[in-house]
Design an enzyme around this catalytic site. Sequence first.
Site, PDB file in Angstrom:
ATOM      1  N   GLU A 172      71.027 -60.388  -0.046  1.00 49.48           N
ATOM      2  CA  GLU A 172      70.443 -59.839   1.186  1.00 49.48           C
ATOM      3  C   GLU A 172      69.246 -58.976   0.814  1.00 49.48           C
ATOM      4  OE1 GLU A 172      73.207 -57.835   3.752  1.00 49.48           O
ATOM      5  OE2 GLU A 172      71.666 -56.498   4.561  1.00 49.48           O
ATOM      6  N   GLU A 177      64.641 -51.242   7.700  1.00 50.40           N
ATOM      7  CA  GLU A 177      65.609 -50.788   8.690  1.00 50.40           C
ATOM      8  C   GLU A 177      65.432 -49.297   8.887  1.00 50.40           C
ATOM      9  OE1 GLU A 177      69.627 -51.473   7.535  1.00 50.40           O
ATOM     10  OE2 GLU A 177      69.201 -51.153   5.417  1.00 50.40           O
TER      11      GLU A 177
END
Length: 425
Positions: A172, A177
């Site tokens: 990932e 974010e």
Amino acid sequence: MAAALFGAAPSATPAAAQQAPAQQAPAQQAPAQQAVAQQTAAHPVAAAQSWGDDFDGPAGAAVDPAKWTVETGGSGNGNHELQYYTAGAANAALDGQGHLVITARRNTDAGLGCWYGTCQYTSARLNTARTFAQAYGHFESRIKIPRGQGIWPAFWMLGNDIGTVNWPNSGEIDVMENIGREPGTVHGTIHGPGYSGAGGIGAPYSLPAGQAFADDFHVFAVDWSPSALTWSVDGRAYQTRTPADLGGDRWVFDHPFFVILNLAVGGDWPGSPDGSSAFPQTMVVDYVHATTSGTDPLPYTGRITGPGGMCVDVAGASSADRTPIQLHNCTGNAAQQWTVGLDGTVRALGKCLDVDAASHSDGAVIQLYTCNGTGAQQWSYGAGHDLVNTGSGKCLDSPNGSSADGTRLQLWTCNGTPAQRWTLG
């Protein structure tokens, strides 16, 4: 994402991707890597776009199904998130001005069920798992993020083998974010076997002077080569990760990944909205682009020239440890033949370009030293032709921009001047 791992999205996502461990704030490992703040992203990539969406279309239209899959469900995505991801254009629609608007709002449908009961919020999550995946290159999105406690926007990627090897073995890459209680900070993180969830390896990037990311658009990107990932905000790199950061764990960033955009509400990391949280909140996406790495200049072997066209040279052509590195008239001899590798090293005479004593101080001596894999010998060649020591976040520099024969090179705070501009070739 540290903002919701690839979790339970019924029917809209690969079956094996529907279970994911709870996610918390990633561990901020390798502080020296974090110090790459304010530098140009490493490894310039080809201008040729391999995939993209500029979100052109009429206001109110859903995203292009030939590019995106809209996920649905209220499972919590392994993170105890509170939103229900809706289908169609209910929470993800074009605005008619070249933007995608993902909206998180309070739910008014009493029949909409989430893992904890009647859903409190709705939002949207999109992926390219069925339409686009790519290994290596430059992945970029221009986004104006929302704000507020419990708000969790993300731009991220997952390995396309998640349906067979499961997370985190698939890998990932969280390009960006943000959790709403940190209005001026975003995070970039990698997750893989042995370094997932709260053990993810990453770093934050903060805007100066108390600015908030929700106040304007910003460009979030990652440059990905077979042996490194470099994150940037508005073209300024702030961390590079290589296999050396994994402590012996497996580097799984060697196969195609697909792209995800989402706006979560609540969850283990950001916590729930509170009385200060206002709704609706919007994540406005100007574009998402991917380009190939076909024109990446690395690896490279040859001379490196700097101020006045002078060559980077090993003093006296000596291969002894601690030999100073200097500028010299270009002669073409072995003392001026450098290999800039994908492993982050810069080598000559069988040894590595090194910062004396792994110093982070301005003026630290640049020398030749036996290669040892430390941050003192890790360098990133940027689009601005700077050579950034990723261990310190500072640049290879000619004092006062000197081009005099015999000028000893040093480490110095990166400033974009000709004193720090190095040409391969």
